[in-house]
Design an enzyme around this catalytic site. Structure first.
Site, short mmCIF file in Angstrom:
data_model
loop_
_atom_site.label_atom_id
_atom_site.label_comp_id
_atom_site.label_asym_id
_atom_site.label_seq_id
_atom_site.Cartn_x
_atom_site.Cartn_y
_atom_site.Cartn_z
N PHE A 266 8.60 95.45 21.71
CA PHE A 266 9.59 96.42 21.23
C PHE A 266 10.95 95.97 21.72
O PHE A 266 11.19 95.87 22.92
CB PHE A 266 9.28 97.83 21.74
CG PHE A 266 10.18 98.85 21.09
CD1 PHE A 266 9.87 99.37 19.84
CD2 PHE A 266 11.34 99.27 21.70
CE1 PHE A 266 10.70 100.28 19.22
CE2 PHE A 266 12.19 100.19 21.09
CZ PHE A 266 11.86 100.70 19.84
N ASP B 94 14.08 90.28 27.52
CA ASP B 94 14.54 91.64 27.25
C ASP B 94 14.10 92.51 28.44
O ASP B 94 12.93 92.88 28.56
CB ASP B 94 13.89 92.11 25.94
CG ASP B 94 14.18 93.58 25.64
OD1 ASP B 94 14.63 94.30 26.54
OD2 ASP B 94 13.93 94.00 24.49
N LYS C 137 19.18 101.02 29.20
CA LYS C 137 18.47 102.12 29.87
C LYS C 137 19.07 102.49 31.24
O LYS C 137 20.08 103.16 31.30
CB LYS C 137 16.98 101.81 29.97
CG LYS C 137 16.29 101.81 28.59
CD LYS C 137 14.81 101.99 28.70
CE LYS C 137 14.08 101.77 27.37
NZ LYS C 137 13.96 102.96 26.55
N1 PLP Z 1 14.02 96.69 24.42
C1 PLP Z 1 13.07 97.32 25.12
C2 PLP Z 1 12.16 96.51 25.98
C3 PLP Z 1 12.93 98.70 25.04
O1 PLP Z 1 11.96 99.31 25.74
C4 PLP Z 1 13.82 99.42 24.22
C5 PLP Z 1 13.70 100.87 24.10
O2 PLP Z 1 12.71 101.48 24.44
C6 PLP Z 1 14.79 98.73 23.50
C7 PLP Z 1 14.88 97.36 23.64
C8 PLP Z 1 15.75 99.45 22.61
O3 PLP Z 1 16.67 100.13 23.34
P1 PLP Z 1 17.56 101.25 22.65
O4 PLP Z 1 16.65 102.37 22.27
O5 PLP Z 1 18.56 101.62 23.71
O6 PLP Z 1 18.21 100.63 21.47
#
Ligand code: PLP
Length: 428
Positions: free
Chosen positions: A154, A239, A268
């Site tokens: 994700f 990420d 986050k």
């Molecule tokens: N990358 C990871 C690993 C995530 O867990 C998330 C959100 O849960 C995102 C990216 C996306 O972040 P955002 O919701 O702030 O766009």
């Protein structure tokens, strides 16, 4: 929801306020979500929050082990709130023509805690935006089009981030996505070896998959991917939107394996649970294009002073309050007790895993997740499901949670799991 010590409603006639809000939500935000709230019995409104506790409009308290991993510092961390308040009173948004100090301070600070020689930062407002920037950087730097990502990953829901995410449910209605993306099973080094080719700009991975269901890779995986990227001239984007900023007991989860990416993304918890902010941090040569043309990639609100002040205070709080150590110790405490629960209730709990305060409970059946989440809400504890894995619920409390609160979470989990086992027995 349990009756808690203080149940003084926060407004007059809370029932009417809740009813109106759910009606407005259904008619103007999302109908299905409003119906789900009602179906799950969430006919309330969160109203205020401090530390690990959210209080609803009726004055009932919930220990927050959810919040999608944002609340590493706990709600309304005093240091972060004070920094934001001070900035708010002086200058909330930047003019964007003259430089401002908070973005420069944050750049220096973030580079100082980033792994290895990562040096340059771009600030944005979310995790997806951070990943968009990372993907663009990788293409521009390598002059190659392709990406390798993992199934179950994700990375966010904007087009680029969605293209490298790995659950069909969220992708299919929006085809065609970015071309040149190959997905391989997470943790499988052989599959990765086959997938990285001369057209691969970058491999993008979460060091531990969060929404995929808290999947911790084998120990040789990330070092192996790093080596393959180096051999083949592809970049490694990690990420750390969910795993970073202390969540796993280290600044970055990649530190558990000693791996330094070329580009790291974070969001986050970067805003200390007070402001939304995301960032990309990369090695200097990769920044050549951005350095040559600073307008090639930009964001109106990215790097605004309020968000930067929140992030600076968030980093300082982690440093000065020993939050990394607390996350590691409290994570161990939770994990060991949860593993004992798994041994007692194998009919409900298939696996308990994680690092630090990113913990996944894999259930034996999809249906258990809903039962457990709503049983826990009834007992005053909030946990979350995993977007890309319906069988895994996540327990991700803030590092400031007390051991007494952790024991309450464990007691609620035990009661909820026992209840799920009963429901299961009823069905069979
Ligand atoms: N990358 C990871 C690993 C995530 O867990 C998330 C959100 O849960 C995102 C990216 C996306 O972040 P955002 O919701 O702030 O766009």
């Amino acid at each position: 929801m349990t009756e808690k010590t203080e149940t003084r409603p926060r407004v007059e006639n809370p029932d009417a306020v809740v009813e109106q809000a759910l009606r407005d939500y259904g008619e103007h935000v999302n109908d299905a979500m409003a119906r789900l709230y009602r179906f799950m019995g969430f006919t309330t409104l969160e109203w205020e929050a401090r530390g690990a506790v959210i209080t609803d409009i009726y004055g009932r308290e919930f220990i927050d082990c959810g919040s999608y991993g944002v609340m590493f510092h706990g709600h309304s961390h005093p240091r972060v709130v004070a920094a934001v308040r001070e900035q708010l009173d002086r200058m909330a948004m930047h003019g964007r023509t003259l430089p401002h100090k908070p973005i420069a301070d944050l750049g220096r600070l973030l580079a100082s805690i980033a792994p290895g020689d990562l040096q340059y930062c771009f600030f944005c407002n979310s995790g997806a935006e951070a990943n968009e920037a990372a993907l663009k950087l990788a293409r521009a730097y390598t002059k190659r089009p392709g990406f390798v990502a993992a199934t179950g990953a994700f990375h966010g829901k904007t087009f680029g981030a969605l293209s490298v995410s790995g659950r069909e449910l969220y992708r299919e209605p929006f085809y065609p996505l970015l071309p040149g993306v190959t997905h391989v099973p997470f943790g499988d080094l052989e599959a990765m070896e086959k997938a990285i080719g001369p057209d691969t700009a970058a491999v993008i991975l979460e060091p531990i998959q969060g929404e995929g269901g808290v999947i911790v890779p084998p120990d040789d995986y990330l070092p192996g991917v790093r080596r393959l990227c180096d051999e083949r001239g592809a970049l490694l984007i990690l990420d750390e939107v969910q795993t970073g900023m202390g969540r796993t007991g280290r600044w970055w989860a990649s530190e558990h394996w000693g791996v330094v990416p070329d580009i790291l993304t974070t969001a986050k918890a970067l805003g200390g649970g007070v402001m939304p902010i995301g960032a990309v941090v990369a090695k200097a040569p990769i920044w050549d294009l951005f350095n040559a043309n600073p307008y090639i990639h930009s964001s109106t609100f990215g790097g605004n002073p309020l968000a930067c002040r929140a992030a600076i205070a968030a980093i300082e709080a982690i440093q000065e309050e020993g939050l990394l150590e607390q996350a590691a110790a409290k994570g161990e405490y939770l994990l060991s007790r949860l593993r004992a629960l798994r041994d007692r209730y194998p009919q409900v709990l298939r696996d308990v895993r994680g690092k630090g305060l990113l913990i996944g409970l894999e259930l034996t059946k999809d249906g258990h997740a809903g039962v457990l989440i709503s049983e826990l809400i009834d007992r005053g504890v909030i946990v979350i499901h995993s977007l890309n894995n319906p069988r895994v619920i996540r327990v991700s409390p803030p590092a400031v949670i007390t051991y007494e609160q952790l024991d309450r979470v464990l007691a609620a989990l035990e009661a909820g799991i026992a209840r799920a086992a009963e429901v299961d027995a009823d069905i069979e």
